[in-house]
Design a protein around this motif. Structure first.
Motif, PDB file in Angstrom:
ATOM      1  N   ALA A 236       0.700  -1.219   0.064  1.00  0.00           N
ATOM      2  CA  ALA A 236      -0.213  -0.084   0.017  1.00  0.00           C
ATOM      3  C   ALA A 236       0.954   1.289   0.096  1.00  0.00           C
ATOM      4  CB  ALA A 236      -0.831   0.061   1.236  1.00  0.00           C
ATOM      5  N   TYR A 237       1.907   1.361   0.956  1.00  0.00           N
ATOM      6  CA  TYR A 237       2.750   2.463   0.693  1.00  0.00           C
ATOM      7  C   TYR A 237       3.488   2.568  -0.647  1.00  0.00           C
ATOM      8  CZ  TYR A 237       2.669   2.451   5.880  1.00  0.00           C
ATOM      9  OH  TYR A 237       2.489   2.721   7.278  1.00  0.00           O
ATOM     10  N   PHE A 238       3.771   1.546  -1.199  1.00  0.00           N
ATOM     11  CA  PHE A 238       4.439   1.606  -2.478  1.00  0.00           C
ATOM     12  C   PHE A 238       3.804   2.038  -3.475  1.00  0.00           C
ATOM     13  CE2 PHE A 238       7.028   0.517  -6.102  1.00  0.00           C
ATOM     14  CZ  PHE A 238       8.328   0.609  -5.445  1.00  0.00           C
ATOM     15  N   GLU A 239       2.460   1.467  -3.610  1.00  0.00           N
ATOM     16  CA  GLU A 239       1.474   2.162  -4.592  1.00  0.00           C
ATOM     17  C   GLU A 239       1.160   3.591  -4.445  1.00  0.00           C
ATOM     18  OE1 GLU A 239       0.348   0.516  -7.072  1.00  0.00           O
ATOM     19  OE2 GLU A 239       1.357  -1.426  -6.769  1.00  0.00           O
ATOM     20  N   LYS A 240       0.725   3.910  -3.077  1.00  0.00           N
ATOM     21  CA  LYS A 240       0.547   5.343  -2.695  1.00  0.00           C
ATOM     22  C   LYS A 240       1.695   6.213  -3.177  1.00  0.00           C
ATOM     23  CE  LYS A 240      -0.357   8.129   1.029  1.00  0.00           C
ATOM     24  NZ  LYS A 240      -0.713   8.271   2.301  1.00  0.00           N
ATOM     25  N   GLY A 241       2.834   5.592  -3.050  1.00  0.00           N
ATOM     26  CA  GLY A 241       4.038   6.388  -3.474  1.00  0.00           C
ATOM     27  C   GLY A 241       4.055   6.649  -5.042  1.00  0.00           C
ATOM     28  N   LYS A 242       3.681   5.504  -5.868  1.00  0.00           N
ATOM     29  CA  LYS A 242       3.805   6.083  -7.305  1.00  0.00           C
ATOM     30  C   LYS A 242       2.842   6.891  -7.822  1.00  0.00           C
ATOM     31  CE  LYS A 242       3.359   1.755  -9.384  1.00  0.00           C
ATOM     32  NZ  LYS A 242       2.996   0.278  -9.544  1.00  0.00           N
TER      33      LYS A 242
END
Length: 466
Positions: A236-242
């Protein structure tokens, strides 16, 4: 000697393993053997499962369930003829046993006859009172046949039975994705989340659906709910970062990528994205540092090497760029993208021979892109080798027989060699293919701009460029 009852292990698995360590033989109920065998099969301990089947059939030779587990092992080990023979015998005893049809379906599935497997599973479904596992198998068979609508229906049945069946949940979303039915996926996930509001997996998948529809604010909200549900959910953190990166909110994106590093072991992908963000912010030293961390963390990640190479190319530091792309090639010599960068860098450095070798390597690796042939031929034309340019372009014609860019270049190369007849032949072909490219042709071969016969041919085709 046998243990006294009170001395024997209580749990069937512990009792069975204790027996294997001694010369004693313990008696087990048939149901206990089933539990033991299932335990070993589920944990991939095939040899122990086979021992349990052998001993179980010795103690309970007429138990169909144990014989069916033996069939399952034979199917797993591809002993399909033996498995079918055993099923034939079992079916004469119990023709309404759904497990017989399930194992027959597994055999046909292994033979890539998925339509027959589906028919057998549907028969099993009609006989079974516990249908969820069969729905899962039917879903997979329909996936093998690209029947995504049907597969989705069966996986939905699995999730309706067990809301924690995340494997089936992922398969449902996979079907929606393949059908490009993002609205359907969003509706399904919102309905699911009404009943399971703290399911981080569903929130994460919902965020990805919104992202696919470029509904970035909704996607961020979904990923935030995934994080609220599980604050260690790296995905979730990674996708939000993208998404934050897409919205040019680079500092916030960096924060989310850094969370992933804090939660789990360092990730080359996270370092790469952090580096990209810092580069966009103009933080060149931090960008460079994170690119170094990327290739250190995962030397096989080609995006890392390409990022650090591109970083130096943008700064026109071609010697540094060459150093890193050479390191990359030494690690993975068959990577086409590395050789593409290598060709460009060597040409920028004036290392023509090395650039030529790079283009040759690209073609050897199967690169048939038009751009590659055109860049390679332009390089050798600049070098003053029209013969080689024609050979390269003739290879390009095999893939792009009517391409005007190739035809104009061949015409120009023949003109350089004073091969007028050949030059006319290819110029006419080029004009027939595309008269609008004449201006580019004259830019590449300015020495022939005022050539009378060339201009006459161009006029014949009504080109406005004179």
């Amino acid at each position: 000697m046998a243990f006294e009852a009170e001395e024997r292990p209580d749990r069937p698995i512990a009792k069975f393993e204790s027996m294997l360590k001694t010369d004693d033989v313990y008696f087990f109920d048939a149901e206990d053997f089933e539990d033991i065998i299932h335990h070993y099969l589920n944990n991939g301990k095939m040899s122990l499962a086979k021992k349990a089947i052998k001993i179980g059939l010795t103690q309970h030779p007429s138990t169909i369930e144990l014989k069916l587990l033996e069939v399952e092992v034979h199917v797993f080990e591809n002993n399909l003829e033996l498995a079918e023979s055993m099923l034939d015998s079992l079916q004469t005893i119990d023709s309404n046993n759904e497990e017989i049809y399930i194992q027959r379906a597994n055999i046909f599935s292994k033979k890539d006859d998925h339509s027959t497997a589906i028919k057998l599973l549907e028969k099993a479904l009609s006989l079974s009172e516990d249908a969820i596992d069969i729905h899962s198998l039917l879903g997979m068979e329909h996936l093998f046949m690209d029947n995504f609508e049907e597969a989705k229906k069966h996986f939905i049945q699995c999730v309706l039975f067990d809301e924690q069946d995340y494997a089936s949940l992922y398969n449902i979303i996979y079907c929606f994705d393949f059908l490009e039915d993002y609205d359907g996926a969003i509706e399904f996930l919102n309905d699911y989340l009404e009943k399971n509001p703290y399911c981080e997996v569903a929130w994460h998948q919902l965020g990805k659906q919104y992202f696919a529809k470029k509904m970035y604010n909704e996607a961020i909200n979904a990923f935030d709910f995934a994080i609220i549900s599980d604050d260690t959910f790296v995905g979730a953190y990674f996708e939000k970062g993208k998404i934050l990166e897409r919205l040019k909110r680079y500092n916030e994106a960096i924060e989310n990528y850094e969370f992933t590093i804090e939660i789990e072991d360092p990730s080359a992908f996270a370092y790469l994205r952090i580096g990209k963000c810092h580069e966009k912010l103009g933080n060149t030293e931090l960008a460079k540092l994170n690119y170094y961390k990327t290739v250190h963390e995962d030397p096989l990640l080609d995006k890392g090497w390409l990022a650090i190479t591109n970083f130096y190319m943008k700064q026109k530091d071609y010697l540094k760029a060459k150093e890193y792309i050479t390191k990359a090639i030494n690690i993975e010599e068959e990577n086409l993208f590395y050789w593409e960068k290598n060709a460009y860098i060597n040409e920028a450095l004036g290392l023509i021979e090395e650039a030529e070798m790079a283009y040759q390597k690209m073609v050897d690796l199967g690169d048939c892109e038009l751009k590659t042939w055109l860049l390679w031929s332009s390089l050798v034309l600049k070098k003053g080798d029209p013969h080689s340019a024609i050979q390269i372009l003739q290879q390009a014609l095999e893939f792009y027989p009517s391409n005007s860019d190739v035809l104009y270049k061949i015409a120009g190369a023949h003109m350089v060699l004073d091969q007028t007849i050949k030059a006319k032949e290819f110029l006419v072909k080029a004009l027939k293919a595309n008269t609008k490219k004449v201006a580019m042709f004259k830019l590449e071969f300015p020495q022939f701009k005022n050539n009378v016969w060339i201009n006459n041919i161009i006029l014949e085709f009504g080109n406005s460029s004179k």
